[in-house]
Design a protein around this motif. Structure first.
Motif, PDB file in Angstrom:
ATOM      1  N   UNK A  52       0.931  -1.252  -0.012  1.00 54.88           N
ATOM      2  CA  UNK A  52      -0.001  -0.037  -0.007  1.00 54.88           C
ATOM      3  C   UNK A  52       1.004   1.174   0.069  1.00 54.88           C
ATOM      4  N   UNK A  53       1.945   1.136   0.685  1.00 52.95           N
ATOM      5  CA  UNK A  53       2.821   2.195   0.817  1.00 52.95           C
ATOM      6  C   UNK A  53       3.282   2.649  -0.338  1.00 52.95           C
ATOM      7  N   UNK A  54       4.100   1.720  -1.055  1.00 55.43           N
ATOM      8  CA  UNK A  54       4.607   1.734  -2.449  1.00 55.43           C
ATOM      9  C   UNK A  54       3.769   2.332  -3.532  1.00 55.43           C
ATOM     10  N   UNK A  55       2.557   1.899  -3.573  1.00 59.29           N
ATOM     11  CA  UNK A  55       1.674   2.491  -4.326  1.00 59.29           C
ATOM     12  C   UNK A  55       1.404   3.806  -4.202  1.00 59.29           C
ATOM     13  N   UNK A  56       1.173   3.904  -2.888  1.00 61.57           N
ATOM     14  CA  UNK A  56       0.812   5.572  -2.279  1.00 61.57           C
ATOM     15  C   UNK A  56       1.748   6.449  -2.689  1.00 61.57           C
ATOM     16  N   UNK A  57       3.046   6.031  -2.184  1.00 62.93           N
ATOM     17  CA  UNK A  57       4.184   6.938  -2.480  1.00 62.93           C
ATOM     18  C   UNK A  57       4.358   7.413  -3.917  1.00 62.93           C
ATOM     19  N   UNK A  94       6.435   5.785 -12.986  1.00 62.45           N
ATOM     20  CA  UNK A  94       6.769   6.680 -12.019  1.00 62.45           C
ATOM     21  C   UNK A  94       8.375   6.867 -11.780  1.00 62.45           C
ATOM     22  N   UNK A  95       8.796   5.703 -11.303  1.00 60.17           N
ATOM     23  CA  UNK A  95      10.137   5.555 -10.727  1.00 60.17           C
ATOM     24  C   UNK A  95      11.093   5.684 -12.005  1.00 60.17           C
ATOM     25  N   UNK A  96      10.747   5.162 -13.182  1.00 52.88           N
ATOM     26  CA  UNK A  96      11.515   5.418 -14.299  1.00 52.88           C
ATOM     27  C   UNK A  96      11.709   6.881 -14.570  1.00 52.88           C
TER      28      UNK A  96
END
Length: 183
Positions: A52-57, A94-96
């Protein structure tokens, strides 16, 4: 020094891990994206679960996670005394986008591409399954999750789309060409 980072993305059974393993024999440190995210998550001291955190952030504060991930990645590459690495598996854009901002031309998205039928056959072989239905039952939920995370957008962002529809030797030759192009 800014390391060369090859971010490997693609669907299940496309050859991301095989590519990273081979590239590690060519001097690339092999780094798992989830491992670095978990380090950052542990430091974040949040009440959310990791998924949940990784998706939220990624959604709510992409610049923050991008900066922290870039710092963790630089530290990991330095710890391993490397000047180049692979990161896997890249399932979202997003990260990319954030890492392109931090690493510039030293960051390349490599999308390992393979048709669904061949991926299903490879799933059968790898898992010792006897039917395509069994392979489909294993692979389709993982592919659906990757679609939700944005793997299609990763392909759109890719600097290189590497077609992995031949033998392992064919894949290695393609990867050798990729390595040579960044030597």
């Amino acid at each position: 020094m800014i390391p060369l980072v090859l971010a490997l993305g693609g669907y299940s059974e496309s050859g991301k891990s095989s590519s990273a393993r081979y590239l590690s024999t060519c001097g690339f440190a092999r780094i798992k994206i989830a491992a670095l995210y978990k380090r950052i998550y542990e430091q974040a001291n949040t009440g959310l679960g990791f998924v949940a955190w990784s998706s939220w952030i990624d959604t709510e504060n992409p610049e923050w996670i991008g900066e922290r991930f870039a710092d963790e990645l630089r530290a990991e590459v330095q710890l391993r005394s490397a000047d180049r690495c692979t990161i896997e598996s890249l399932y979202g854009d997003t990260l990319a986008r954030e890492l392109k901002r931090h690493f510039g031309d030293r960051f390349k998205v490599v999308f390992i591409d393979l048709d669904r039928d061949t991926r299903l056959k490879r799933q059968m072989e790898r898992e010792g399954l006897s039917t395509l239905d069994e392979a489909r039952a294993m692979m389709e939920p993982r592919d659906e999750m990757k679609r939700r995370w944005g793997v299609g957008r990763v392909r759109t962002l890719a600097d290189i789309v590497l077609r992995n529809d031949g033998t392992v030797s064919d894949l290695h030759l393609k990867l050798d060409g990729l390595v040579a192009s960044y030597a």
